[in-house]
Design an enzyme around this catalytic site. Structure first.
Site, PDB file in Angstrom:
ATOM      1  N   HIS A 233      -1.270  -1.369  -4.140  1.00  0.00           N
ATOM      2  CA  HIS A 233      -2.518  -1.073  -3.437  1.00  0.00           C
ATOM      3  C   HIS A 233      -2.614   0.439  -3.214  1.00  0.00           C
ATOM      4  O   HIS A 233      -1.693   1.060  -2.676  1.00  0.00           O
ATOM      5  CB  HIS A 233      -2.529  -1.810  -2.099  1.00  0.00           C
ATOM      6  CG  HIS A 233      -3.834  -1.746  -1.366  1.00  0.00           C
ATOM      7  ND1 HIS A 233      -4.908  -2.562  -1.675  1.00  0.00           N
ATOM      8  CD2 HIS A 233      -4.247  -0.962  -0.339  1.00  0.00           C
ATOM      9  CE1 HIS A 233      -5.914  -2.290  -0.859  1.00  0.00           C
ATOM     10  NE2 HIS A 233      -5.549  -1.320  -0.040  1.00  0.00           N
TER      11      HIS A 233
ATOM     12  N   HIS B 108      -8.464   0.744  -3.704  1.00  0.00           N
ATOM     13  CA  HIS B 108      -9.361   0.490  -2.576  1.00  0.00           C
ATOM     14  C   HIS B 108     -10.087   1.794  -2.229  1.00  0.00           C
ATOM     15  O   HIS B 108      -9.490   2.703  -1.645  1.00  0.00           O
ATOM     16  CB  HIS B 108      -8.505  -0.021  -1.411  1.00  0.00           C
ATOM     17  CG  HIS B 108      -9.252  -0.288  -0.145  1.00  0.00           C
ATOM     18  ND1 HIS B 108      -8.614  -0.489   1.062  1.00  0.00           N
ATOM     19  CD2 HIS B 108     -10.577  -0.414   0.116  1.00  0.00           C
ATOM     20  CE1 HIS B 108      -9.505  -0.721   2.006  1.00  0.00           C
ATOM     21  NE2 HIS B 108     -10.710  -0.672   1.470  1.00  0.00           N
TER      22      HIS B 108
ATOM     23  N   GLY C 253       1.312  -2.121   4.074  1.00  0.00           N
ATOM     24  CA  GLY C 253       1.755  -0.737   3.928  1.00  0.00           C
ATOM     25  C   GLY C 253       3.022  -0.503   4.709  1.00  0.00           C
ATOM     26  O   GLY C 253       4.140  -0.555   4.172  1.00  0.00           O
ATOM     27  N   SER C 254       2.859  -0.281   6.017  1.00  0.00           N
ATOM     28  CA  SER C 254       4.013   0.055   6.850  1.00  0.00           C
ATOM     29  C   SER C 254       5.051  -1.070   6.895  1.00  0.00           C
ATOM     30  O   SER C 254       6.252  -0.799   6.976  1.00  0.00           O
ATOM     31  CB  SER C 254       3.560   0.431   8.261  1.00  0.00           C
ATOM     32  OG  SER C 254       2.631  -0.498   8.749  1.00  0.00           O
TER      33      SER C 254
ATOM     34  N   MET D 175     -11.173  -6.482   5.722  1.00  0.00           N
ATOM     35  CA  MET D 175     -10.392  -5.515   6.497  1.00  0.00           C
ATOM     36  C   MET D 175     -10.008  -6.142   7.833  1.00  0.00           C
ATOM     37  O   MET D 175     -10.876  -6.630   8.575  1.00  0.00           O
ATOM     38  CB  MET D 175     -11.210  -4.242   6.756  1.00  0.00           C
ATOM     39  CG  MET D 175     -11.478  -3.384   5.532  1.00  0.00           C
ATOM     40  SD  MET D 175     -10.026  -2.912   4.585  1.00  0.00           S
ATOM     41  CE  MET D 175      -9.068  -1.999   5.808  1.00  0.00           C
TER      42      MET D 175
ATOM     43  N   SER E 218       0.845  -1.196   0.000  1.00  0.00           N
ATOM     44  CA  SER E 218       0.000   0.000   0.000  1.00  0.00           C
ATOM     45  C   SER E 218       0.878   1.242   0.000  1.00  0.00           C
ATOM     46  O   SER E 218       1.654   1.472   0.933  1.00  0.00           O
ATOM     47  CB  SER E 218      -0.890   0.029   1.240  1.00  0.00           C
ATOM     48  OG  SER E 218      -1.402   1.345   1.410  1.00  0.00           O
TER      49      SER E 218
ATOM     50  N   GLY F  33      -0.523   1.423   9.622  1.00  0.00           N
ATOM     51  CA  GLY F  33       0.234   1.271  10.862  1.00  0.00           C
ATOM     52  C   GLY F  33      -0.578   0.798  12.058  1.00  0.00           C
ATOM     53  O   GLY F  33      -0.096   0.851  13.184  1.00  0.00           O
TER      54      GLY F  33
ATOM     55  N   ASP G 223      -6.380  -6.895   4.403  1.00  0.00           N
ATOM     56  CA  ASP G 223      -5.784  -5.554   4.430  1.00  0.00           C
ATOM     57  C   ASP G 223      -5.789  -4.998   5.851  1.00  0.00           C
ATOM     58  O   ASP G 223      -6.851  -4.818   6.444  1.00  0.00           O
ATOM     59  CB  ASP G 223      -6.596  -4.642   3.495  1.00  0.00           C
ATOM     60  CG  ASP G 223      -6.040  -3.230   3.397  1.00  0.00           C
ATOM     61  OD1 ASP G 223      -4.973  -2.940   3.962  1.00  0.00           O
ATOM     62  OD2 ASP G 223      -6.707  -2.409   2.724  1.00  0.00           O
ATOM     63  N   GLY G 224      -4.600  -4.728   6.360  1.00  0.00           N
ATOM     64  CA  GLY G 224      -4.475  -4.039   7.642  1.00  0.00           C
ATOM     65  C   GLY G 224      -3.619  -4.801   8.637  1.00  0.00           C
ATOM     66  O   GLY G 224      -3.952  -5.924   9.017  1.00  0.00           O
ATOM     67  N   GLY G 225      -2.491  -4.222   9.014  1.00  0.00           N
ATOM     68  CA  GLY G 225      -1.642  -4.800  10.055  1.00  0.00           C
ATOM     69  C   GLY G 225      -0.916  -6.064   9.652  1.00  0.00           C
ATOM     70  O   GLY G 225      -0.443  -6.803  10.517  1.00  0.00           O
TER      71      GLY G 225
ATOM     72  N   GLY H 101      -8.845   3.629   7.466  1.00  0.00           N
ATOM     73  CA  GLY H 101      -8.587   5.044   7.716  1.00  0.00           C
ATOM     74  C   GLY H 101      -7.110   5.380   7.836  1.00  0.00           C
ATOM     75  O   GLY H 101      -6.690   6.449   7.428  1.00  0.00           O
ATOM     76  N   PHE H 102      -6.337   4.432   8.362  1.00  0.00           N
ATOM     77  CA  PHE H 102      -4.929   4.734   8.627  1.00  0.00           C
ATOM     78  C   PHE H 102      -4.070   3.503   8.437  1.00  0.00           C
ATOM     79  O   PHE H 102      -4.531   2.384   8.671  1.00  0.00           O
ATOM     80  CB  PHE H 102      -4.768   5.237  10.068  1.00  0.00           C
ATOM     81  CG  PHE H 102      -5.615   6.438  10.359  1.00  0.00           C
ATOM     82  CD1 PHE H 102      -5.173   7.716  10.022  1.00  0.00           C
ATOM     83  CD2 PHE H 102      -6.882   6.289  10.923  1.00  0.00           C
ATOM     84  CE1 PHE H 102      -5.980   8.825  10.256  1.00  0.00           C
ATOM     85  CE2 PHE H 102      -7.695   7.398  11.157  1.00  0.00           C
ATOM     86  CZ  PHE H 102      -7.242   8.666  10.822  1.00  0.00           C
TER      87      PHE H 102
ATOM     88  N   MET I 170     -12.371   3.997  -0.139  1.00  0.00           N
ATOM     89  CA  MET I 170     -13.020   4.177   1.170  1.00  0.00           C
ATOM     90  C   MET I 170     -13.696   5.541   1.136  1.00  0.00           C
ATOM     91  O   MET I 170     -13.244   6.504   1.756  1.00  0.00           O
ATOM     92  CB  MET I 170     -11.956   4.081   2.285  1.00  0.00           C
ATOM     93  CG  MET I 170     -11.443   2.659   2.478  1.00  0.00           C
ATOM     94  SD  MET I 170      -9.826   2.600   3.287  1.00  0.00           S
ATOM     95  CE  MET I 170      -8.783   2.811   1.846  1.00  0.00           C
TER      96      MET I 170
ATOM     97  N   ASP J 134      -4.895   3.402  -1.544  1.00  0.00           N
ATOM     98  CA  ASP J 134      -5.949   3.669  -0.562  1.00  0.00           C
ATOM     99  C   ASP J 134      -6.553   5.045  -0.784  1.00  0.00           C
ATOM    100  O   ASP J 134      -5.915   6.063  -0.515  1.00  0.00           O
ATOM    101  CB  ASP J 134      -5.370   3.563   0.857  1.00  0.00           C
ATOM    102  CG  ASP J 134      -5.124   2.115   1.238  1.00  0.00           C
ATOM    103  OD1 ASP J 134      -6.068   1.314   1.130  1.00  0.00           O
ATOM    104  OD2 ASP J 134      -3.987   1.792   1.642  1.00  0.00           O
TER     105      ASP J 134
ATOM    106  N   MET K  92      -9.250   7.736   0.279  1.00  0.00           N
ATOM    107  CA  MET K  92     -10.064   8.105   1.446  1.00  0.00           C
ATOM    108  C   MET K  92     -10.585   9.528   1.281  1.00  0.00           C
ATOM    109  O   MET K  92      -9.855  10.407   0.810  1.00  0.00           O
ATOM    110  CB  MET K  92      -9.229   8.022   2.718  1.00  0.00           C
ATOM    111  CG  MET K  92      -8.558   6.674   2.919  1.00  0.00           C
ATOM    112  SD  MET K  92      -7.710   6.607   4.496  1.00  0.00           S
ATOM    113  CE  MET K  92      -6.852   5.031   4.335  1.00  0.00           C
TER     114      MET K  92
HETATM  115  C1  DX5 Z   1      -6.345   1.106   5.889  1.00  0.00           C
HETATM  116  C2  DX5 Z   1      -5.853   0.845   4.490  1.00  0.00           C
HETATM  117  C3  DX5 Z   1      -4.716  -0.101   4.430  1.00  0.00           C
HETATM  118  C4  DX5 Z   1      -3.470   0.401   5.095  1.00  0.00           C
HETATM  119  C5  DX5 Z   1      -2.538  -0.741   5.308  1.00  0.00           C
HETATM  120  O1  DX5 Z   1      -7.473   1.880   5.823  1.00  0.00           O
HETATM  121  O2  DX5 Z   1      -6.908   0.308   3.710  1.00  0.00           O
HETATM  122  O3  DX5 Z   1      -4.456  -0.477   3.099  1.00  0.00           O
HETATM  123  O4  DX5 Z   1      -2.818   1.406   4.367  1.00  0.00           O
HETATM  124  O5  DX5 Z   1      -1.457  -0.296   6.069  1.00  0.00           O
HETATM  125  P1  DX5 Z   1      -0.735  -1.260   7.104  1.00  0.00           P
HETATM  126  O6  DX5 Z   1      -0.248  -2.428   6.333  1.00  0.00           O
HETATM  127  O7  DX5 Z   1       0.354  -0.394   7.647  1.00  0.00           O
HETATM  128  O8  DX5 Z   1      -1.761  -1.649   8.132  1.00  0.00           O
HETATM  129 ZN    ZN Z   2      -6.434  -0.579   1.722  1.00  0.00          ZN
END
Ligand code: DX5
Ligand code: ZN
Length: 217
Positions: free
Chosen positions: A32, A65, A196-197, A136, A7, A144, A174-176, A141-142, A67, A34, A36
């Site tokens: 990916h 993606h 992402g992170s 999800m 991401s 990390g 997706d996420g963490g 939203g974020f 949102m 994101d 928003m």
């Molecule tokens: C959250 C996003 C994710 C996010 C993933 O709303 O949809 O794609 O950027 O980031 P990490 O992998 O750091 O959780």
């Molecule tokens: Zn995403």
């Protein structure tokens, strides 16, 4: 083959083309993106203008993606900007079936995403229309945030739902996601892993992506 979709929310936007090149040579499978809008989620990020720039900077498929509220108003702009997959949130529309058709008519693969609190049954009646199901594992939203363990149960249910239907949908999480938990998500049945992170926060993208791929091989 299972896929990694870094991401770019966690990328350095001052050198975005170089970041894209780096994940491409690190053997990422998708990019990916994101999107928003500050309404569906409490953050504002990327619009079609940036998707178009990313399209010109990489040959990887763009996994977009959304949102956002009122996604039906914007899917055409994101398709024209070069998206290969457009994923919308089931919670963002009253007419999910119609929206999926709209995305497919634009010649783009259609995905649906579910927030952590949304039951998998929400997509039971559209599963055969879908190219991608996105579970999800954080509240959107974020980047990390920490992986929510109950997502594993939902991934298993989604896997069963896809396999017991005529659906050819890929199952994405997706996420963490990081090297330490990607195997659990893979064992639960996921095919595509957003990170992402864990990727962009690492010193060596190729090393991180290959460590992830080794976990899910
Ligand atoms: C959250 C996003 C994710 C996010 C993933 O709303 O949809 O794609 O950027 O980031 P990490 O992998 O750091 O959780
Ligand atoms: Zn995403």
């Amino acid at each position: 083959m299972k896929k990694i979709s870094p991401s770019i929310l966690s990328a350095d936007f001052t050198t975005l083309a170089a970041e894209l090149e780096a994940i491409e040579s690190a053997k990422a499978d998708y990019v990916h993106i994101d999107v928003m809008d500050g309404h569906f989620v409490p953050n504002i990020t990327i619009g079609p203008f940036i998707v178009d720039a990313v399209r010109r900077a990489t040959s990887l498929p763009l996994d977009v993606h959304l949102m956002i509220e009122d996604p039906e108003k914007y899917v055409e702009d994101f398709a024209k900007a070069g998206s290969d997959i457009i994923t919308v949130h089931a919670e963002s529309t009253k007419h999910l079936h119609r929206l999926i058709q709209q995305i497919k008519e634009l010649g783009v693969r259609a995905g649906v995403s579910l927030n952590p609190s949304t039951p998998i049954e929400t997509i039971e009646d559209v599963i055969e229309e879908l190219d991608l199901v996105l579970i999800m594992s954080v509240n959107p939203g974020f980047s990390g945030q920490s992986f929510i363990p109950s997502a594993l149960k939902k991934i298993k249910k989604a896997r069963k739902m896809i396999d017991s239907s005529l659906s050819r949908a890929e199952l994405e999480v997706d996420g963490g996601i990081k090297v330490g938990n990607i195997k659990a998500a893979s064992d639960a049945g996921a095919d595509v892993f957003v990170a992402g992170s864990a990727v962009f926060g690492s010193d060596d993208y190729a090393k991180t992506i290959s460590a992830m791929k080794a976990e899910i091989a």
